[in-house]
Design a protein around this motif. Structure first.
Motif, PDB file in Angstrom:
ATOM      1  N   ALA A  17       0.827  -1.205   0.000  1.00  0.00           N
ATOM      2  CA  ALA A  17       0.000   0.000   0.000  1.00  0.00           C
ATOM      3  C   ALA A  17       0.862   1.257   0.000  1.00  0.00           C
ATOM      4  CB  ALA A  17      -0.934  -0.001   1.214  1.00  0.00           C
ATOM      5  N   VAL A  18       1.965   1.230   0.747  1.00  0.00           N
ATOM      6  CA  VAL A  18       2.877   2.375   0.791  1.00  0.00           C
ATOM      7  C   VAL A  18       3.491   2.608  -0.597  1.00  0.00           C
ATOM      8  CG1 VAL A  18       5.049   3.246   1.731  1.00  0.00           C
ATOM      9  CG2 VAL A  18       3.384   2.141   3.240  1.00  0.00           C
ATOM     10  N   VAL A  19       3.900   1.533  -1.252  1.00  0.00           N
ATOM     11  CA  VAL A  19       4.492   1.642  -2.583  1.00  0.00           C
ATOM     12  C   VAL A  19       3.491   2.232  -3.569  1.00  0.00           C
ATOM     13  CG1 VAL A  19       5.358   0.323  -4.553  1.00  0.00           C
ATOM     14  CG2 VAL A  19       6.169  -0.202  -2.251  1.00  0.00           C
ATOM     15  N   ARG A  20       2.273   1.706  -3.562  1.00  0.00           N
ATOM     16  CA  ARG A  20       1.272   2.179  -4.519  1.00  0.00           C
ATOM     17  C   ARG A  20       0.903   3.645  -4.268  1.00  0.00           C
ATOM     18  NH1 ARG A  20      -0.369  -1.902  -7.659  1.00  0.00           N
ATOM     19  NH2 ARG A  20      -0.211  -4.030  -6.824  1.00  0.00           N
ATOM     20  N   GLU A  21       0.803   4.025  -3.019  1.00  0.00           N
ATOM     21  CA  GLU A  21       0.459   5.411  -2.709  1.00  0.00           C
ATOM     22  C   GLU A  21       1.585   6.355  -3.123  1.00  0.00           C
ATOM     23  OE1 GLU A  21      -2.088   8.369  -1.662  1.00  0.00           O
ATOM     24  OE2 GLU A  21      -2.514   6.216  -1.750  1.00  0.00           O
ATOM     25  N   THR A  22       2.831   5.905  -2.981  1.00  0.00           N
ATOM     26  CA  THR A  22       3.979   6.717  -3.392  1.00  0.00           C
ATOM     27  C   THR A  22       3.992   6.906  -4.905  1.00  0.00           C
ATOM     28  OG1 THR A  22       5.274   5.940  -1.496  1.00  0.00           O
ATOM     29  CG2 THR A  22       6.493   6.883  -3.353  1.00  0.00           C
ATOM     30  N   ILE A  23       3.754   5.835  -5.643  1.00  0.00           N
ATOM     31  CA  ILE A  23       3.704   5.917  -7.108  1.00  0.00           C
ATOM     32  C   ILE A  23       2.589   6.876  -7.536  1.00  0.00           C
ATOM     33  CG2 ILE A  23       3.282   4.611  -9.232  1.00  0.00           C
ATOM     34  CD1 ILE A  23       4.425   2.143  -7.748  1.00  0.00           C
ATOM     35  N   LYS A  24       1.449   6.779  -6.863  1.00  0.00           N
ATOM     36  CA  LYS A  24       0.325   7.677  -7.162  1.00  0.00           C
ATOM     37  C   LYS A  24       0.715   9.125  -6.916  1.00  0.00           C
ATOM     38  CE  LYS A  24      -4.446   8.660  -5.702  1.00  0.00           C
ATOM     39  NZ  LYS A  24      -5.519   8.272  -4.732  1.00  0.00           N
ATOM     40  N   GLY A  25       1.388   9.379  -5.803  1.00  0.00           N
ATOM     41  CA  GLY A  25       1.792  10.747  -5.465  1.00  0.00           C
ATOM     42  C   GLY A  25       2.759  11.339  -6.466  1.00  0.00           C
ATOM     43  N   ILE A  26       3.613  10.499  -7.034  1.00  0.00           N
ATOM     44  CA  ILE A  26       4.553  10.982  -8.056  1.00  0.00           C
ATOM     45  C   ILE A  26       3.809  11.401  -9.307  1.00  0.00           C
ATOM     46  CG2 ILE A  26       6.442  10.277  -9.593  1.00  0.00           C
ATOM     47  CD1 ILE A  26       7.377   8.419  -7.291  1.00  0.00           C
ATOM     48  N   GLY A  27       2.735  10.670  -9.618  1.00  0.00           N
ATOM     49  CA  GLY A  27       1.943  11.012 -10.801  1.00  0.00           C
ATOM     50  C   GLY A  27       1.840   9.906 -11.828  1.00  0.00           C
ATOM     51  N   PHE A  28       2.368   8.733 -11.515  1.00  0.00           N
ATOM     52  CA  PHE A  28       2.245   7.595 -12.434  1.00  0.00           C
ATOM     53  C   PHE A  28       0.921   6.889 -12.168  1.00  0.00           C
ATOM     54  CE2 PHE A  28       6.990   7.908 -12.487  1.00  0.00           C
ATOM     55  CZ  PHE A  28       7.126   8.148 -13.856  1.00  0.00           C
ATOM     56  N   ASP A  36       1.420   2.473 -13.726  1.00  0.00           N
ATOM     57  CA  ASP A  36       0.113   2.778 -13.135  1.00  0.00           C
ATOM     58  C   ASP A  36       0.066   2.176 -11.744  1.00  0.00           C
ATOM     59  OD1 ASP A  36      -2.522   3.125 -12.408  1.00  0.00           O
ATOM     60  OD2 ASP A  36      -3.352   2.406 -14.301  1.00  0.00           O
ATOM     61  N   TYR A  37      -0.094   3.028 -10.736  1.00  0.00           N
ATOM     62  CA  TYR A  37      -0.093   2.559  -9.355  1.00  0.00           C
ATOM     63  C   TYR A  37      -1.200   1.542  -9.084  1.00  0.00           C
ATOM     64  CZ  TYR A  37      -4.175   5.419  -8.067  1.00  0.00           C
ATOM     65  OH  TYR A  37      -5.437   5.954  -7.969  1.00  0.00           O
ATOM     66  N   ARG A 115       4.318  15.113 -17.956  1.00  0.00           N
ATOM     67  CA  ARG A 115       4.243  13.839 -17.243  1.00  0.00           C
ATOM     68  C   ARG A 115       5.395  13.751 -16.250  1.00  0.00           C
ATOM     69  NH1 ARG A 115       2.319   9.630 -22.084  1.00  0.00           N
ATOM     70  NH2 ARG A 115       0.140  10.341 -22.149  1.00  0.00           N
ATOM     71  N   PRO A 116       5.387  12.771 -15.340  1.00  0.00           N
ATOM     72  CA  PRO A 116       6.294  12.812 -14.183  1.00  0.00           C
ATOM     73  C   PRO A 116       7.784  12.726 -14.473  1.00  0.00           C
ATOM     74  CG  PRO A 116       4.438  11.368 -13.747  1.00  0.00           C
ATOM     75  CD  PRO A 116       4.368  11.719 -15.198  1.00  0.00           C
ATOM     76  N   ASP A 117       8.186  12.003 -15.498  1.00  0.00           N
ATOM     77  CA  ASP A 117       9.615  11.788 -15.726  1.00  0.00           C
ATOM     78  C   ASP A 117      10.286  13.069 -16.220  1.00  0.00           C
ATOM     79  OD1 ASP A 117      12.021  10.488 -15.889  1.00  0.00           O
ATOM     80  OD2 ASP A 117      11.350   8.950 -17.292  1.00  0.00           O
ATOM     81  N   GLY A 118      11.513  13.321 -15.780  1.00  0.00           N
ATOM     82  CA  GLY A 118      12.208  14.516 -16.243  1.00  0.00           C
ATOM     83  C   GLY A 118      13.607  14.649 -15.668  1.00  0.00           C
TER      84      GLY A 118
END
Length: 339
Positions: A17-28, A36-37, A115-118
């Motif tokens: 859950a922590v991993v998925r929420e972090t990915i979501k927060g980044i914007g993926f 996709d989180y 998008r998030p990458d940069g």
């Protein structure tokens, strides 16, 4: 996404859950962004810490903080320079600041097609007098940012100039010879793990000083503060920044080294590049009189047992020109030196 490593804890929590929420927060949050989180696979390979390492660091349950040994061997460095208010190299401060601004305009809706990458990079021409480095002008700015396919490169460049570069770069440092490379590879729609796999802790230079000063080679991220790779590097930054803030030097590098299981540093070194208001040996004596560099003590002095490290995962572990000052970055608050 794979998480792996060693940890000693009695805490129970949902790693996935922590991993998925972090990915979501980044914007993926969609497959077309590269991750996709909601649907990505999460592999957990975390296991317990080596009992031998644990015993070397904390020899008993009643051990005092000043007796705690370093969690590893190695060299750590800290650096500071008076060329910016945050006492960081201007090249690095602007580069991390541009990265921060990219995220701001993407998340607040100003540039929703980003998008998030940069990545960012800033090259500056300096004048060097003695050991003093004076920034003269920005030579080159590089920004590569992932974007929606609907975004034309012409419009992207205009938008980044207006909403990312101009708000961040001091106008007196820009001139008609400044070079801008914005998405120099052209289209950048494939990003995130789909474009490039990554590993936490690999970007040790952007995490620190962008090539200025020095680096002992140990990553910060993913380590608790018993690992001097992280805690002593933060402490060295605090020492260097305190020296420059006190007017004892215009530039300064601080180096320490440790052995696993040994509380005291094996060496302490200070170099002001010839910019010191006192000789370096005298400044070293001031450092030794004002800072307790034992592995367990420096953790407590900078409140490093507090869970606050998520904030350091992007835009550098030290100061930059865009991220607001944060009291959790205790190593960024200069200590008033007594001498």
């Amino acid at each position: 996404v794979m998480i792996f490593g060693e940890i000693t804890t009695n805490a129970k929590f949902d790693y996935e859950a922590v991993v998925r929420e972090t990915i979501k927060g980044i914007g993926f949050d969609a497959p077309e962004k590269g991750l996709d989180y909601k649907t990505c696979e999460v592999l957990n390979r975390i296991h317990s810490q080596s009992v031998e390492i644990g015993a070397a660091v904390k020899k008993s349950k009643t051990i005092k903080p000043e007796e705690i040994g370093a969690g590893d061997q190695g060299h750590m460095f800290g650096y500071a320079t008076d060329e910016t208010p945050e006492l960081m190299p201007l090249t690095h401060s602007l580069a991390t600041g541009l990265g921060y601004q990219l995220t701001v305009v993407r998340k607040n809706g100003t540039l929703p097609l980003l998008r998030p990458d940069g990545k960012t990079q800033v090259t500056i021409e300096y004048e060097k007098k003695g050991g003093v480095m004076k920034p003269l002008r920005v030579h080159t700015i590089v920004i590569s940012t992932q974007h929606d396919p609907k975004y034309t490169q012409t419009q992207l460049k205009q938008d980044l100039m207006e909403h990312v570069i101009k708000p961040l770069i001091p106008p007196h440092l820009l001139d008609d010879k400044t070079i801008y490379h914005i998405n120099p590879s052209g289209m950048f729609t494939i990003g995130g793990p789909e474009g490039d796999g990554g590993l936490t802790g690999r970007k040790i230079i952007i995490d620190t000083y962008g090539g200025w000063g020095a680096h002992g080679g140990g990553a910060f991220s993913g380590k608790d503060p018993t690992k001097v790779d992280r805690s002593a590097a933060y402490y060295c930054r605090w020492i260097a920044k305190s020296i420059v803030a006190a007017g004892l030097a215009k530039r300064c590098i601080v180096q320490v080294s440790y052995a696993i299981g040994v509380p005291e540093p094996l060496s302490v070194f200070v170099d002001t590049y010839g910019t010191g208001s006192k000789p370096d040996p005298e400044i070293l004596d001031i450092v030794k009189a004002n800072f307790d560099m034992r592995a367990g003590m420096l953790v407590r002095e900078l409140d490093m047992l507090k869970p606050k490290y998520k904030k350091t995962a992007a835009y550098g572990h030290f100061g930059n020109c865009a991220r607001p000052a944060d009291p959790d970055f205790t190593w960024e608050i200069p200590k008033k030196l007594v001498y």
